[in-house]
Design a protein around this motif. Sequence first.
Motif, PDB file in Angstrom:
ATOM      1  N   GLU A  84       0.755  -1.294  -0.092  1.00  0.00           N
ATOM      2  CA  GLU A  84      -0.014   0.099   0.014  1.00  0.00           C
ATOM      3  C   GLU A  84       0.977   1.053  -0.014  1.00  0.00           C
ATOM      4  OE1 GLU A  84      -3.177   0.584  -0.611  1.00  0.00           O
ATOM      5  OE2 GLU A  84      -3.032  -1.504  -0.921  1.00  0.00           O
ATOM      6  N   LYS A  85       1.859   1.209   0.794  1.00  0.00           N
ATOM      7  CA  LYS A  85       2.915   2.408   0.679  1.00  0.00           C
ATOM      8  C   LYS A  85       3.380   2.537  -0.528  1.00  0.00           C
ATOM      9  CE  LYS A  85       6.970   4.525   2.782  1.00  0.00           C
ATOM     10  NZ  LYS A  85       8.024   4.413   3.819  1.00  0.00           N
ATOM     11  N   LEU A  86       3.808   1.502  -1.513  1.00  0.00           N
ATOM     12  CA  LEU A  86       4.246   1.596  -2.743  1.00  0.00           C
ATOM     13  C   LEU A  86       3.373   2.052  -3.626  1.00  0.00           C
ATOM     14  CD1 LEU A  86       6.191   0.947  -5.203  1.00  0.00           C
ATOM     15  CD2 LEU A  86       5.048  -1.412  -5.072  1.00  0.00           C
ATOM     16  N   ARG A  87       2.130   1.677  -3.411  1.00  0.00           N
ATOM     17  CA  ARG A  87       1.018   2.306  -4.418  1.00  0.00           C
ATOM     18  C   ARG A  87       0.751   3.914  -3.863  1.00  0.00           C
ATOM     19  NH1 ARG A  87      -2.227  -1.001  -7.169  1.00  0.00           N
ATOM     20  NH2 ARG A  87      -4.071   0.354  -7.177  1.00  0.00           N
ATOM     21  N   THR A  88       0.756   4.227  -2.848  1.00  0.00           N
ATOM     22  CA  THR A  88       0.595   5.531  -2.337  1.00  0.00           C
ATOM     23  C   THR A  88       1.709   6.574  -2.875  1.00  0.00           C
ATOM     24  OG1 THR A  88      -0.385   4.941  -0.660  1.00  0.00           O
ATOM     25  CG2 THR A  88       0.376   7.251  -0.398  1.00  0.00           C
ATOM     26  N   GLN A  89       2.976   5.733  -2.913  1.00  0.00           N
ATOM     27  CA  GLN A  89       4.336   6.802  -3.328  1.00  0.00           C
ATOM     28  C   GLN A  89       4.089   6.772  -5.011  1.00  0.00           C
ATOM     29  OE1 GLN A  89       7.823   5.386  -1.799  1.00  0.00           O
ATOM     30  NE2 GLN A  89       7.460   6.452   0.256  1.00  0.00           N
ATOM     31  N   VAL A  90       3.723   5.940  -5.542  1.00  0.00           N
ATOM     32  CA  VAL A  90       3.562   5.918  -7.041  1.00  0.00           C
ATOM     33  C   VAL A  90       2.460   6.873  -7.384  1.00  0.00           C
ATOM     34  CG1 VAL A  90       2.837   4.666  -9.343  1.00  0.00           C
ATOM     35  CG2 VAL A  90       4.366   3.645  -7.489  1.00  0.00           C
ATOM     36  N   ALA A  91       1.419   6.946  -6.828  1.00  0.00           N
ATOM     37  CA  ALA A  91       0.434   7.774  -7.034  1.00  0.00           C
ATOM     38  C   ALA A  91       0.693   9.192  -6.772  1.00  0.00           C
ATOM     39  CB  ALA A  91      -0.908   7.630  -5.971  1.00  0.00           C
ATOM     40  N   ASP A  92       1.550   9.597  -5.695  1.00  0.00           N
ATOM     41  CA  ASP A  92       2.111  10.891  -5.149  1.00  0.00           C
ATOM     42  C   ASP A  92       3.076  11.512  -6.165  1.00  0.00           C
ATOM     43  OD1 ASP A  92       0.562  10.811  -3.058  1.00  0.00           O
ATOM     44  OD2 ASP A  92       2.257  10.319  -1.686  1.00  0.00           O
ATOM     45  N   ALA A 136       3.598   6.538 -15.580  1.00  0.00           N
ATOM     46  CA  ALA A 136       3.418   5.121 -14.472  1.00  0.00           C
ATOM     47  C   ALA A 136       5.084   4.652 -14.649  1.00  0.00           C
ATOM     48  CB  ALA A 136       2.787   4.138 -15.101  1.00  0.00           C
ATOM     49  N   GLU A 137       5.675   4.611 -15.824  1.00  0.00           N
ATOM     50  CA  GLU A 137       7.294   4.107 -15.616  1.00  0.00           C
ATOM     51  C   GLU A 137       7.979   5.284 -15.039  1.00  0.00           C
ATOM     52  OE1 GLU A 137       7.842   3.518 -19.983  1.00  0.00           O
ATOM     53  OE2 GLU A 137       6.766   1.695 -19.796  1.00  0.00           O
ATOM     54  N   ILE A 138       7.609   6.362 -15.323  1.00  0.00           N
ATOM     55  CA  ILE A 138       8.384   7.302 -14.467  1.00  0.00           C
ATOM     56  C   ILE A 138       8.381   7.501 -13.397  1.00  0.00           C
ATOM     57  CG2 ILE A 138       8.878   9.934 -14.401  1.00  0.00           C
ATOM     58  CD1 ILE A 138       8.008  10.165 -17.392  1.00  0.00           C
ATOM     59  N   ALA A 139       7.183   7.319 -12.718  1.00  0.00           N
ATOM     60  CA  ALA A 139       6.879   7.277 -11.280  1.00  0.00           C
ATOM     61  C   ALA A 139       7.524   5.940 -10.593  1.00  0.00           C
ATOM     62  CB  ALA A 139       5.477   7.043 -10.961  1.00  0.00           C
ATOM     63  N   LEU A 140       7.526   4.981 -11.197  1.00  0.00           N
ATOM     64  CA  LEU A 140       8.444   3.769 -10.479  1.00  0.00           C
ATOM     65  C   LEU A 140       9.596   4.053 -10.455  1.00  0.00           C
ATOM     66  CD1 LEU A 140       7.498   0.820  -9.962  1.00  0.00           C
ATOM     67  CD2 LEU A 140       5.723   2.262 -10.944  1.00  0.00           C
ATOM     68  N   TYR A 141      10.379   4.695 -11.759  1.00  0.00           N
ATOM     69  CA  TYR A 141      11.844   5.174 -11.421  1.00  0.00           C
ATOM     70  C   TYR A 141      12.151   6.184 -10.365  1.00  0.00           C
ATOM     71  CZ  TYR A 141      13.206   2.194 -15.473  1.00  0.00           C
ATOM     72  OH  TYR A 141      13.813   1.211 -16.386  1.00  0.00           O
ATOM     73  N   LEU A 142      11.112   7.223 -10.107  1.00  0.00           N
ATOM     74  CA  LEU A 142      11.253   8.016  -9.219  1.00  0.00           C
ATOM     75  C   LEU A 142      11.049   7.776  -7.737  1.00  0.00           C
ATOM     76  CD1 LEU A 142       9.681  10.862 -10.963  1.00  0.00           C
ATOM     77  CD2 LEU A 142      12.013  10.474 -10.674  1.00  0.00           C
ATOM     78  N   LEU A 143      10.780   6.387  -7.584  1.00  0.00           N
ATOM     79  CA  LEU A 143      10.542   5.904  -5.949  1.00  0.00           C
ATOM     80  C   LEU A 143      11.812   6.059  -5.233  1.00  0.00           C
ATOM     81  CD1 LEU A 143       8.729   2.474  -6.719  1.00  0.00           C
ATOM     82  CD2 LEU A 143       7.707   4.604  -5.481  1.00  0.00           C
ATOM     83  N   PRO A 144      11.599   6.637  -3.998  1.00  0.00           N
ATOM     84  CA  PRO A 144      12.813   7.222  -3.090  1.00  0.00           C
ATOM     85  C   PRO A 144      13.443   5.939  -2.389  1.00  0.00           C
ATOM     86  CG  PRO A 144      10.546   7.739  -2.232  1.00  0.00           C
ATOM     87  CD  PRO A 144      10.359   7.031  -3.437  1.00  0.00           C
ATOM     88  N   GLU A 145      12.705   4.868  -2.397  1.00  0.00           N
ATOM     89  CA  GLU A 145      13.191   3.897  -1.538  1.00  0.00           C
ATOM     90  C   GLU A 145      13.573   2.457  -2.507  1.00  0.00           C
ATOM     91  OE1 GLU A 145      11.712   3.336   2.568  1.00  0.00           O
ATOM     92  OE2 GLU A 145      10.306   5.053   1.716  1.00  0.00           O
ATOM     93  N   LYS A 146      14.572   1.715  -1.839  1.00  0.00           N
ATOM     94  CA  LYS A 146      14.879   0.460  -2.737  1.00  0.00           C
ATOM     95  C   LYS A 146      13.980  -0.450  -2.118  1.00  0.00           C
ATOM     96  CE  LYS A 146      19.807   0.887  -3.705  1.00  0.00           C
ATOM     97  NZ  LYS A 146      21.305   0.195  -3.408  1.00  0.00           N
ATOM     98  N   PHE A 147      13.495  -1.565  -2.771  1.00  0.00           N
ATOM     99  CA  PHE A 147      13.348  -3.095  -2.297  1.00  0.00           C
ATOM    100  C   PHE A 147      13.978  -3.579  -1.539  1.00  0.00           C
ATOM    101  CE2 PHE A 147      10.231  -1.792  -5.598  1.00  0.00           C
ATOM    102  CZ  PHE A 147       9.048  -2.408  -5.436  1.00  0.00           C
ATOM    103  N   SER A 148      13.216  -4.606  -0.625  1.00  0.00           N
ATOM    104  CA  SER A 148      14.093  -5.553  -0.050  1.00  0.00           C
ATOM    105  C   SER A 148      14.039  -6.842  -1.125  1.00  0.00           C
ATOM    106  CB  SER A 148      13.616  -6.102   1.223  1.00  0.00           C
ATOM    107  OG  SER A 148      12.566  -6.540   1.070  1.00  0.00           O
TER     108      SER A 148
END
Length: 170
Positions: A84-92, A136-148
């Motif tokens: 849900e945090k991932l979806r929220t950050q992508v939306a932002d 959508a692609e741009i938003a994913l590349y801009l995510l501030p945190e890395k995945f585990s």
Amino acid sequence: MLAKEFQKHLNAEKNPFQQALAKKDYADFMVKLDSIQNNAFINTLIKVKNREDLDAYTTLPEVQLKNPPRETLTEQAQYPGGFEKLRTQVADLFYQESVHADEKHIRAEVLFMVERDGTISNVHAEGHNFTFNRQAEIALYLLPEKFSPAKSNGNAVRYRFRLPLALTFD
């Protein structure tokens, strides 16, 4: 910072006509700034896509688009804070003003790889609306945190991730 400076300027102005002009100038400026920022994001996306394309030619053919079998996967890739945090950050991070649509509802499925170090690569959105897919692609590349990263028998492995997205226009 811009909003604070604008508010100071607006509070200092006593003439209602000048206040209205200042508000219009600020709104026009913000639209231009958004457009400039969006162009920068698109140029960054193009650079990243080109680099990924070149890496595909220069690295060993180890690139697999399939996840390891579920039996061998001991831990799936996770975004800090959860799905849900991932979806929220992508939306932002999503710049919906640049999406041009004839439909009221737009959907896309974003596919990407979570690498062994938690970074993402090979982001590709599939949907009927080109501008929605690119944003959508741009938003994913801009995510501030890395995945585990996903793990198989304690070792980090590449993991294909799917993220469904939808946008509804009022």
